[in-house]
Write a protein that holds these residues in place. Structure first.
Motif, mmCIF file in Angstrom:
data_model
loop_
_atom_site.group_PDB
_atom_site.id
_atom_site.type_symbol
_atom_site.label_atom_id
_atom_site.label_comp_id
_atom_site.label_asym_id
_atom_site.label_seq_id
_atom_site.Cartn_x
_atom_site.Cartn_y
_atom_site.Cartn_z
ATOM 1 N N PRO A 14 0.230 9.838 -6.565
ATOM 2 C CA PRO A 14 1.511 9.210 -6.916
ATOM 3 C C PRO A 14 1.328 7.918 -7.729
ATOM 4 O O PRO A 14 2.086 7.662 -8.664
ATOM 5 C CB PRO A 14 2.165 8.923 -5.560
ATOM 6 C CG PRO A 14 1.536 9.889 -4.614
ATOM 7 C CD PRO A 14 0.128 10.075 -5.103
ATOM 8 N N THR A 15 0.322 7.118 -7.390
ATOM 9 C CA THR A 15 0.076 5.884 -8.132
ATOM 10 C C THR A 15 -0.398 6.194 -9.545
ATOM 11 O O THR A 15 0.057 5.581 -10.511
ATOM 12 C CB THR A 15 -0.944 5.002 -7.394
ATOM 13 O OG1 THR A 15 -0.429 4.700 -6.087
ATOM 14 C CG2 THR A 15 -1.223 3.711 -8.149
ATOM 15 N N ALA A 16 -1.305 7.166 -9.687
ATOM 16 C CA ALA A 16 -1.792 7.551 -11.014
ATOM 17 C C ALA A 16 -0.652 8.070 -11.883
ATOM 18 O O ALA A 16 -0.568 7.747 -13.076
ATOM 19 C CB ALA A 16 -2.892 8.607 -10.880
ATOM 20 N N THR A 17 0.254 8.841 -11.298
ATOM 21 C CA THR A 17 1.404 9.364 -12.036
ATOM 22 C C THR A 17 2.315 8.231 -12.482
ATOM 23 O O THR A 17 2.768 8.194 -13.629
ATOM 24 C CB THR A 17 2.180 10.368 -11.163
ATOM 25 O OG1 THR A 17 1.304 11.446 -10.819
ATOM 26 C CG2 THR A 17 3.404 10.909 -11.892
ATOM 27 N N THR A 18 2.578 7.286 -11.579
ATOM 28 C CA THR A 18 3.419 6.138 -11.917
ATOM 29 C C THR A 18 2.792 5.328 -13.043
ATOM 30 O O THR A 18 3.481 4.930 -13.993
ATOM 31 C CB THR A 18 3.629 5.248 -10.677
ATOM 32 O OG1 THR A 18 4.303 6.006 -9.672
ATOM 33 C CG2 THR A 18 4.449 4.011 -11.003
ATOM 34 N N ASP A 42 9.315 1.362 -4.830
ATOM 35 C CA ASP A 42 8.040 1.972 -4.449
ATOM 36 C C ASP A 42 7.055 1.963 -5.617
ATOM 37 O O ASP A 42 5.880 1.627 -5.449
ATOM 38 C CB ASP A 42 8.228 3.411 -3.965
ATOM 39 C CG ASP A 42 8.849 3.489 -2.586
ATOM 40 O OD1 ASP A 42 8.852 2.468 -1.858
ATOM 41 O OD2 ASP A 42 9.321 4.578 -2.213
ATOM 42 N N ASP A 43 7.520 2.363 -6.806
ATOM 43 C CA ASP A 43 6.643 2.387 -7.984
ATOM 44 C C ASP A 43 6.173 0.981 -8.344
ATOM 45 O O ASP A 43 5.013 0.776 -8.692
ATOM 46 C CB ASP A 43 7.344 3.024 -9.179
ATOM 47 C CG ASP A 43 7.484 4.529 -9.040
ATOM 48 O OD1 ASP A 43 6.812 5.124 -8.159
ATOM 49 O OD2 ASP A 43 8.262 5.116 -9.815
ATOM 50 N N SER A 44 7.063 0.014 -8.258
ATOM 51 C CA SER A 44 6.700 -1.366 -8.556
ATOM 52 C C SER A 44 5.622 -1.866 -7.594
ATOM 53 O O SER A 44 4.656 -2.510 -8.008
ATOM 54 C CB SER A 44 7.938 -2.256 -8.479
ATOM 55 O OG SER A 44 7.610 -3.588 -8.777
ATOM 56 N N GLU A 45 5.770 -1.552 -6.311
ATOM 57 C CA GLU A 45 4.776 -1.955 -5.327
ATOM 58 C C GLU A 45 3.439 -1.253 -5.569
ATOM 59 O O GLU A 45 2.382 -1.866 -5.447
ATOM 60 C CB GLU A 45 5.285 -1.686 -3.915
ATOM 61 C CG GLU A 45 6.393 -2.649 -3.519
ATOM 62 C CD GLU A 45 7.024 -2.313 -2.182
ATOM 63 O OE1 GLU A 45 6.596 -1.337 -1.519
ATOM 64 O OE2 GLU A 45 7.956 -3.028 -1.794
ATOM 65 N N ARG A 46 3.483 0.028 -5.926
ATOM 66 C CA ARG A 46 2.251 0.766 -6.234
ATOM 67 C C ARG A 46 1.505 0.100 -7.390
ATOM 68 O O ARG A 46 0.303 -0.115 -7.336
ATOM 69 C CB ARG A 46 2.563 2.200 -6.637
ATOM 70 C CG ARG A 46 2.951 3.119 -5.539
ATOM 71 C CD ARG A 46 3.241 4.518 -6.110
ATOM 72 N NE ARG A 46 3.889 5.343 -5.149
ATOM 73 C CZ ARG A 46 3.272 5.931 -4.130
ATOM 74 N NH1 ARG A 46 1.986 5.765 -3.949
ATOM 75 N NH2 ARG A 46 3.948 6.682 -3.288
ATOM 76 N N LEU A 47 2.231 -0.187 -8.462
ATOM 77 C CA LEU A 47 1.596 -0.780 -9.638
ATOM 78 C C LEU A 47 1.139 -2.204 -9.364
ATOM 79 O O LEU A 47 0.144 -2.656 -9.922
ATOM 80 C CB LEU A 47 2.541 -0.717 -10.837
ATOM 81 C CG LEU A 47 2.836 0.705 -11.330
ATOM 82 C CD1 LEU A 47 3.833 0.665 -12.481
ATOM 83 C CD2 LEU A 47 1.566 1.425 -11.746
ATOM 84 N N GLY A 48 1.846 -2.909 -8.500
ATOM 85 C CA GLY A 48 1.406 -4.247 -8.103
ATOM 86 C C GLY A 48 0.052 -4.191 -7.413
ATOM 87 O O GLY A 48 -0.813 -5.035 -7.653
ATOM 88 N N ARG A 49 -0.148 -3.177 -6.570
ATOM 89 C CA ARG A 49 -1.439 -3.027 -5.895
ATOM 90 C C ARG A 49 -2.536 -2.679 -6.895
ATOM 91 O O ARG A 49 -3.665 -3.168 -6.787
ATOM 92 C CB ARG A 49 -1.342 -1.975 -4.795
ATOM 93 C CG ARG A 49 -0.556 -2.468 -3.576
ATOM 94 C CD ARG A 49 -0.661 -1.534 -2.392
ATOM 95 N NE ARG A 49 -0.121 -0.204 -2.632
ATOM 96 C CZ ARG A 49 1.147 0.139 -2.436
ATOM 97 N NH1 ARG A 49 2.016 -0.739 -1.995
ATOM 98 N NH2 ARG A 49 1.539 1.374 -2.668
ATOM 99 N N VAL A 50 -2.212 -1.831 -7.889
ATOM 100 C CA VAL A 50 -3.203 -1.497 -8.921
ATOM 101 C C VAL A 50 -3.601 -2.758 -9.682
ATOM 102 O O VAL A 50 -4.785 -3.012 -9.912
ATOM 103 C CB VAL A 50 -2.653 -0.433 -9.901
ATOM 104 C CG1 VAL A 50 -3.569 -0.272 -11.104
ATOM 105 C CG2 VAL A 50 -2.460 0.899 -9.195
#
Length: 76
Positions: A14-18, A42-50
């Motif tokens: 999911p993170t890679a897709t985002t 959710d996507d914003s939080e995922r990308l923040g972690r990346v």
């Protein structure tokens, strides 16, 4: 010419897709002026972690919380 050091991050699907969607949208925005879609929380939080993991892997001081009293680093 010296070999460049690799930086490796592991992403769940999911993170890679985002991330792939965001990079595509930014490219389309640059190429054709297409608006960049708003990210879900959710996507914003995922990308923040990346981004956090990427800065750490690069050895770049984190912009929030690393140094008390200093202005956060601006990337753009």
């Amino acid at each position: 010419m010296p070999e460049e050091e690799e930086v490796v991050l592991r992403l769940d699907r999911p993170t890679a897709t985002t991330l792939a969607d965001l990079i595509y949208n930014v490219g389309e925005h640059q190429a054709a002026g297409m608006p960049i879609a708003r990210l879900s929380t959710d996507d914003s939080e995922r990308l923040g972690r990346v981004l956090y993991d990427l800065w750490r892997a690069l050895g770049i001081p984190l912009p929030y919380g690393d140094v008390r009293g200093r202005e956060p680093r601006r990337r753009i």
